[in-house]
Motif scaffolding. Structure first.
Motif: not given
Length: 275
Positions: A23, A46, A49
């Motif tokens: 990520a 994240h 992602n």
């Protein structure tokens, strides 16, 4: 080029370190765990992602759903990392049928059924990369770990078969062979229900070594694993087998040398022929 990853066993240890590293590199990751709420922090760090999915690899429906989640979220899967596993402790005689079946259901049948679920996606894409997290125990037998060792030998055989069968479809296969890592593996060892006193000299030594892994300064870190697998994912021609960690290299080199020596001795002695 950004790749789309589906990773099992991400609640802690190697899987969590790998998902976080990917990520951070801007990769798209479907991180899975039996309890998806354990991944909330990773997803929050994240956004965009990483997406989470509940996955017990023993459940065929959840395996199918995890692949569908990856397709819905990112349009497909480029790399599948079969990481989820656990260790059943106990010698050959101590491990019951039920304990052996449970070990294989997670460590062997789980990766098989999940990879089978993603193969139609790869056939449609004409590309994919199946990564199987084995162990040095996939080639080196360890006393007191008969069931775990057998499961890793089986994983390696299945992965090699997949490479032979699906290579023409653009499917690549890599077997990872990590050495000892500070992941809490020993804390999650499942002990056999029935112990046999005659095996104490074997069991106690092996169990002590496993439980000491997390306290040794020289033990491999999950970040090393994550770095190696990240770089593996960027390769156009990844290797079929990849040792991870200097201890893994030492164990495997000794195993290869010993097998070659034994093979040569058998052939030289003529034991392979019928007189």
């Amino acid at each position: 080029m950004t790749k789309r990853w589906l990773i099992t066993g991400c609640s802690s240890g190697l899987g969590l370190a790998l998902a976080a590293r990917l990520a951070a590199e801007g990769e798209q990751v479907v991180a899975t765990a039996r309890r998806s709420e354990t991944l909330d922090g990773l997803v929050a760090r994240h956004p965009g992602n990483v997406v989470a999915a509940a996955l017990d690899v023993r459940d065929p429906e959840q395996c199918t759903a995890a692949v569908e989640r990856a397709v819905d979220a990112f349009g497909g899967v480029d790399v599948l990392v079969n990481n989820a596993a656990y260790g059943q402790f106990g010698t050959f005689e101590e491990v019951s049928d039920a304990e052996l079946a449970a070990q294989f259901d997670t460590n062997v049948f789980g990766p098989w059924r999940l990879t089978r679920a993603v193969l139609p996606v790869w056939r449609a894409q004409q590309r994919g990369h199946a990564v199987f997290v084995s162990s040095v125990a996939g080639m080196v037998p360890f006393p007191g770990l008969a069931a775990y060792t057998a499961s890793k030998f089986a994983v390696e055989g299945a992965a090699e078969s997949l490479a032979a069968e699906a290579g023409h479809l653009g499917v690549k296969v890599t077997i990872l062979q990590p050495g000892g890592f500070a992941t809490g593996y020993s804390a999650n060892l499942v002990m056999p229900e029935h112990r046999i006193a005659d095996y104490v000299p074997v069991n106690d030594g092996m169990l002590g070594a496993l439980r000491g892994m997390n306290t040794k300064a020289e033990i491999n870190s999950p970040e090393l694993f994550a770095d190696v697998v990240w770089r593996l994912g960027q390769m156009d021609a990844p290797p079929l087998r990849l040792p991870i960690g200097p201890d893994s290299e030492a164990f495997l080199e000794s195993a290869y040398d010993a097998r070659r020596s034994e093979y040569d001795q058998v052939i030289k002695a003529g034991h392979h022929t019928v007189s």
